[in-house]
Design a protein around this motif. Structure first.
Motif, PDB file in Angstrom:
ATOM      1  N   THR A 115      10.171  -1.228   7.370  1.00 35.93           N
ATOM      2  CA  THR A 115       9.380  -2.234   7.068  1.00 35.93           C
ATOM      3  C   THR A 115       9.586  -3.178   5.763  1.00 35.93           C
ATOM      4  N   VAL A 116       9.663  -2.524   4.683  1.00 37.48           N
ATOM      5  CA  VAL A 116      10.074  -3.028   3.287  1.00 37.48           C
ATOM      6  C   VAL A 116      10.979  -2.354   2.584  1.00 37.48           C
ATOM      7  N   PRO A 117      12.202  -2.483   3.061  1.00 39.79           N
ATOM      8  CA  PRO A 117      13.402  -1.848   2.642  1.00 39.79           C
ATOM      9  C   PRO A 117      13.800  -2.829   1.305  1.00 39.79           C
ATOM     10  N   HIS A 118      13.511  -3.965   1.034  1.00 37.66           N
ATOM     11  CA  HIS A 118      13.978  -4.776   0.004  1.00 37.66           C
ATOM     12  C   HIS A 118      13.379  -4.235  -1.276  1.00 37.66           C
ATOM     13  N   THR A 119      12.017  -3.789  -1.117  1.00 38.43           N
ATOM     14  CA  THR A 119      11.119  -3.437  -2.347  1.00 38.43           C
ATOM     15  C   THR A 119      11.694  -2.335  -3.223  1.00 38.43           C
ATOM     16  N   GLY A 120      12.168  -1.498  -2.184  1.00 36.65           N
ATOM     17  CA  GLY A 120      12.980  -0.052  -2.882  1.00 36.65           C
ATOM     18  C   GLY A 120      11.634   0.881  -3.291  1.00 36.65           C
ATOM     19  N   ALA A 121      10.375   0.543  -2.669  1.00 35.00           N
ATOM     20  CA  ALA A 121       9.282   1.528  -3.065  1.00 35.00           C
ATOM     21  C   ALA A 121       9.605   2.984  -2.225  1.00 35.00           C
ATOM     22  N   SER A 122       9.089   3.997  -3.010  1.00 35.84           N
ATOM     23  CA  SER A 122       9.328   5.360  -2.665  1.00 35.84           C
ATOM     24  C   SER A 122       8.030   5.742  -2.232  1.00 35.84           C
ATOM     25  N   ASP A 123       6.810   5.280  -2.464  1.00 37.27           N
ATOM     26  CA  ASP A 123       5.649   5.674  -1.913  1.00 37.27           C
ATOM     27  C   ASP A 123       4.504   4.525  -1.743  1.00 37.27           C
ATOM     28  N   LEU A 124       3.506   4.807  -1.230  1.00 38.17           N
ATOM     29  CA  LEU A 124       2.441   3.785  -0.861  1.00 38.17           C
ATOM     30  C   LEU A 124       1.836   3.322  -2.350  1.00 38.17           C
ATOM     31  N   SER A 125       1.919   4.029  -3.208  1.00 42.20           N
ATOM     32  CA  SER A 125       1.022   3.539  -4.508  1.00 42.20           C
ATOM     33  C   SER A 125       1.854   2.418  -5.043  1.00 42.20           C
ATOM     34  N   PHE A 126       2.928   1.890  -4.811  1.00 50.33           N
ATOM     35  CA  PHE A 126       3.815   0.698  -5.185  1.00 50.33           C
ATOM     36  C   PHE A 126       2.824  -0.403  -4.723  1.00 50.33           C
ATOM     37  N   PHE A 127       2.337  -0.364  -3.678  1.00 47.84           N
ATOM     38  CA  PHE A 127       1.537  -1.420  -2.941  1.00 47.84           C
ATOM     39  C   PHE A 127       0.020  -1.401  -3.246  1.00 47.84           C
ATOM     40  N   LEU A 128      -0.264  -0.128  -3.294  1.00 48.69           N
ATOM     41  CA  LEU A 128      -1.831   0.034  -3.331  1.00 48.69           C
ATOM     42  C   LEU A 128      -2.472  -0.292  -4.968  1.00 48.69           C
ATOM     43  N   VAL A 129      -1.387  -0.435  -5.798  1.00 41.69           N
ATOM     44  CA  VAL A 129      -1.935  -0.684  -7.020  1.00 41.69           C
ATOM     45  C   VAL A 129      -1.912  -2.414  -7.357  1.00 41.69           C
ATOM     46  N   MET A 130      -1.338  -2.949  -6.290  1.00 38.42           N
ATOM     47  CA  MET A 130      -1.257  -4.502  -6.721  1.00 38.42           C
ATOM     48  C   MET A 130      -2.636  -5.209  -6.726  1.00 38.42           C
ATOM     49  N   PRO A 131      -3.676  -4.970  -5.922  1.00 36.39           N
ATOM     50  CA  PRO A 131      -4.785  -5.708  -6.175  1.00 36.39           C
ATOM     51  C   PRO A 131      -5.668  -5.207  -7.629  1.00 36.39           C
ATOM     52  N   VAL A 132      -5.341  -4.016  -7.897  1.00 31.27           N
ATOM     53  CA  VAL A 132      -6.307  -3.584  -9.276  1.00 31.27           C
ATOM     54  C   VAL A 132      -5.422  -4.390 -10.432  1.00 31.27           C
ATOM     55  N   GLN A 133      -4.156  -4.485 -10.183  1.00 29.56           N
ATOM     56  CA  GLN A 133      -3.451  -5.151 -11.348  1.00 29.56           C
ATOM     57  C   GLN A 133      -3.645  -6.685 -11.212  1.00 29.56           C
ATOM     58  N   ARG A 134      -3.910  -7.338 -10.038  1.00 37.39           N
ATOM     59  CA  ARG A 134      -3.843  -8.751  -9.662  1.00 37.39           C
ATOM     60  C   ARG A 134      -5.447  -9.031 -10.417  1.00 37.39           C
ATOM     61  N   VAL A 135      -6.341  -8.349  -9.872  1.00 38.71           N
ATOM     62  CA  VAL A 135      -7.584  -8.883 -10.657  1.00 38.71           C
ATOM     63  C   VAL A 135      -7.759  -8.635 -12.048  1.00 38.71           C
ATOM     64  N   THR A 136      -7.206  -7.803 -12.831  1.00 40.14           N
ATOM     65  CA  THR A 136      -7.134  -7.803 -14.299  1.00 40.14           C
ATOM     66  C   THR A 136      -6.310  -8.940 -14.780  1.00 40.14           C
ATOM     67  N   LYS A 137      -5.233  -9.329 -14.143  1.00 43.57           N
ATOM     68  CA  LYS A 137      -4.165 -10.428 -14.794  1.00 43.57           C
ATOM     69  C   LYS A 137      -4.978 -11.729 -14.738  1.00 43.57           C
ATOM     70  N   TYR A 138      -6.065 -11.989 -13.840  1.00 44.04           N
ATOM     71  CA  TYR A 138      -6.461 -13.437 -13.831  1.00 44.04           C
ATOM     72  C   TYR A 138      -6.978 -13.819 -15.035  1.00 44.04           C
ATOM     73  N   PRO A 139      -7.822 -13.169 -16.167  1.00 45.12           N
ATOM     74  CA  PRO A 139      -7.957 -13.657 -17.119  1.00 45.12           C
ATOM     75  C   PRO A 139      -6.842 -13.854 -18.286  1.00 45.12           C
TER      76      PRO A 139
END
Length: 686
Positions: free
Chosen positions: A158-182
């Protein structure tokens, strides 16, 4: 060479001079450029973030769902990413729309953050609170080679271009995004002049998103505290004793004493009207669910018991007519209607009700733990007011209570609402099932009724026909009974065996003949203290009620063991009827004549031609000498007739007896009841 060396410093000086002139002339343009770059970064990173979340939801999760792996918890992994994607798409659309507002873009961005701050807090706090659980799932899947292989295959497909080795690569994105808004808003604010009209709005947006992150962290902390205490522990007595130590005993003793002081009114209880109302409503929901579970189970049991008599399994020896139709109707109800109703009831009512009951366990534990922490909180607050300070552990205990209380106040309203909604839907399903059952039964009954010979007869005529038929059948039954009794010989009485006679004698001596009962059918004890008895056994009644006041369950003495038996399976033990010699033929004729007219009107009493002697008689167990005119003397072994087993005052210590025509009182303890001795040999007629 010299000219070259001289030319180089001149070029450097010219560049520095030009840069200095640029800085002096266009400082505002550089700040504006940085501001535009920061705005572009906000919009482009938001677009990239939304694209990745879209991949996570529509590609990765969908691909894993198609695999149907039973050990993969997709809900625990992806939590509420659907809600986050929905909010983020709308937010991105609003950001992109601000690009057309040249001079008002910063104001529009600030207003957009203010507009979405509550929605962002709602969706992100749920995701962030469950993020640690998702990471634990990812770590457990890494240890399972089969699951890890399936996950890697999904990521590569599904996402070969990302080079992700497990699901944590995508699962952390919402946590990082909401802390980056400020941070992104702060960068825009740094490059905005304080005199700009958008500066106060940007400041408010930065404060709002900072507060959103603070609220998310606080919610996460509360959920961690709740997760610690809302698990129902099933500990054995040994495990509970193993947990006891000096600290736990002291803590529980303090709580108990505090609770006693609350109940006694010595110390005022801290009141929280908002929480008390929520807890009362929650406890009402818990009670309603428990009662409904019990009632549904009872209803199903009664319905099954109602259909338990199955005429279709009995040989009625009637091959046509209404009886055959009823047999077919009962078979349809028992074998088709009830199993289908039971299956639907289990799927639509019982299973959802059990799931709702399981959902209530966690909040119940949290409510119980809140009371314990409230007692600790009051004790610490009192100590703090006296001493002015508390220890680190005491401060942590106070914070724990505040966290649990705040979480319950925030979550119980929504939980109560959802629980009541589910309960209402379950009740609606239950009502619909009952309506369907009634309609199905009535429809089938109508079909059977149409096939009956009198199915279309008017109702008054039908009842008149039924009444006439019953009267005719009753007359036939009475005639049959009279004929049957005429030709039926007198039933012979089965004598008791010696062992049974000894047991009956013992029961009579202990309780008296009026307390004896005979078992009419086999009794199989199914509860504690129940007796198992055979048909025909003799027992003595001790109490005509059980320990709960139930009069249909009697306490009896079976000649050794004592216990409870159903009252409906006991009848008074009748004495053995014996006829005097020489009266046999007249007695038979008289009894036959009497049976012939057993259904006739009562007539004048006829002279008795048969005598009946009881199976037991009362004799004097000891000699007794009368001491007053009201008493009568006895000899040991002398037969007596008990007229009243008590004196004039109602005392059972004295009995009024007849001894050879003399009446008087004797001590009741001097009398014993013994079996009547059978005459030996042949008796000649008188």
């Amino acid at each position: 060479m010299a000219s070259a060396r001289g030319a180089a410093p001149d070029a450097e000086d010219a560049a520095e001079t030009e840069e200095a002139i640029y800085e002096e002339v266009k400082p505002c343009n550089r700040m504006e450029l940085s501001q535009q770059l920061a705005v572009e970064e906000l919009i482009t990173t938001e677009a990239s973030y939304v694209h990745n979340i879209q991949l996570c939801v529509s590609d990765i999760r969908a691909h894993l769902q198609k695999k149907q792996l039973p050990d993969l918890d997709l809900e625990g992994l992806f939590s509420n990413t659907d809600d986050i994607l929905h909010v983020s798409r709308r937010f991105l659309k609003g950001l992109e729309a601000t690009a057309t507002q040249e001079h008002e873009q910063l104001l529009c961005i600030s207003a957009l953050f203010q507009e979405f701050k509550e929605e962002m807090e709602t969706v992100y706090k749920i995701y962030c609170a469950s993020y640690e659980h998702a990471l634990l799932l990812v770590e457990s899947y890494r240890k399972d080679p089969r699951l890890q292989e399936e996950i890697l295959e999904t990521l590569n497909a599904t996402v070969p271009h990302t080079g992700a080795s497990d699901l944590s690569f995508f699962l952390v994105m919402p946590v990082q995004r909401v802390t980056k808004y400020p941070l992104l808003l702060g960068k825009i604010l740094e490059n905005t002049p304080t005199s700009a009209s958008a500066y106060p709005a940007l400041q408010a947006a930065v404060r709002a998103m900072t507060q959103v992150n603070a609220n998310i962290n606080e919610y996460k902390r509360r959920r961690e505290v709740a997760t610690k205490y809302n698990k129902a522990e099933h500990l054995t007595l040994r495990d509970r004793f193993a947990r006891l130590n000096t600290h736990s005993i002291a803590k529980k003793t303090t709580r108990l004493s505090r609770l006693f002081m609350h109940e006694a009114g010595i110390v005022a209880k801290m009141e929280d009207r908002e929480y008390d109302d929520l807890e009362e409503k929650f406890q009402c929901v818990v009670s309603s669910v428990a009662v409904l579970k019990e009632n549904v189970a009872s209803y199903l049991g009664h319905l099954e018991a109602f259909l338990l008599p199955t005429p279709h399994k009995c040989e009625l020896q009637i091959n046509e007519g209404p009886a055959q139709q009823y047999q077919r109707f009962a078979e349809y109800l028992h074998c088709t209607v009830f199993p289908e109703f039971k299956r639907r009831l289990d799927r639509l009512v019982c299973q959802p009700l059990c799931s709702l009951s399981d959902m209530l366990v966690g909040p119940q534990q949290l409510v119980k733990k809140r009371l314990d922490k409230l007692l600790d909180y009051e004790e610490i607050q009192e100590r703090k007011s006296e001493m002015g300070s508390v220890t680190y552990d005491e401060e942590a205990a106070m914070n724990t209570y505040l966290a649990i209380n705040a979480l319950l106040v925030a979550e119980l309203p929504q939980f109560n609402q959802v629980a009541l909604q589910l309960l209402g839907e379950i009740l609606c399903s239950f009502s619909a099932l009952q309506r369907d059952l009634a309609a199905q039964v009535l429809q089938q009954a109508q079909k059977e009724l149409e096939q009956m010979p009198h199915g279309r007869m008017p109702l008054p005529s039908f009842w008149k026909m039924v009444e006439d038929t019953l009267q005719q059948s009753g007359a036939q039954l009475r005639t049959f009974c009279q004929t049957f009794e005429t030709v039926t010989p007198t039933p012979a009485t089965q004598p008791l065996n010696p062992a049974e006679e000894r047991k009956v004698l013992s029961l009579v001596s202990k309780h008296g003949p009026e307390k004896l009962y005979q078992v009419t059918s086999n009794i199989s004890g199914s509860k504690d203290l129940d007796l198992t008895l055979q048909r025909g056994q003799i027992v003595a009644l001790l109490q005509s009620v059980d320990t709960k006041g139930n009069t249909s369950r009697w306490l009896v003495d079976a000649g050794g063991p004592r216990g409870f038996v159903p009252a409906g399976k006991l009848q008074p033990y009748c004495p053995v009827q014996s006829q005097q010699p020489g009266m046999q033929m007249p007695a038979l004729e008289s009894s036959t004549e009497g049976r012939r007219h057993s259904y006739a009107a009562p007539e004048a009493p006829r002279p008795q031609v048969a005598t009946f002697t009881p199976a037991f008689q009362v004799v004097a167990g000891f000699s007794f000498a009368a001491r007053s005119p009201q008493e009568v003397s006895l000899q040991a072994g002398q037969p007596v007739v008990v007229l009243e087993p008590y004196d004039k005052k109602g005392s059972k210590e004295w009995s009024l007896v007849d001894v050879n025509g003399q009446r008087g009182y004797v001590p009741s303890s001097y009398l014993v009841t013994v079996p009547l001795q059978k005459p030996m040999g042949w008796s000649l007629p008188v």
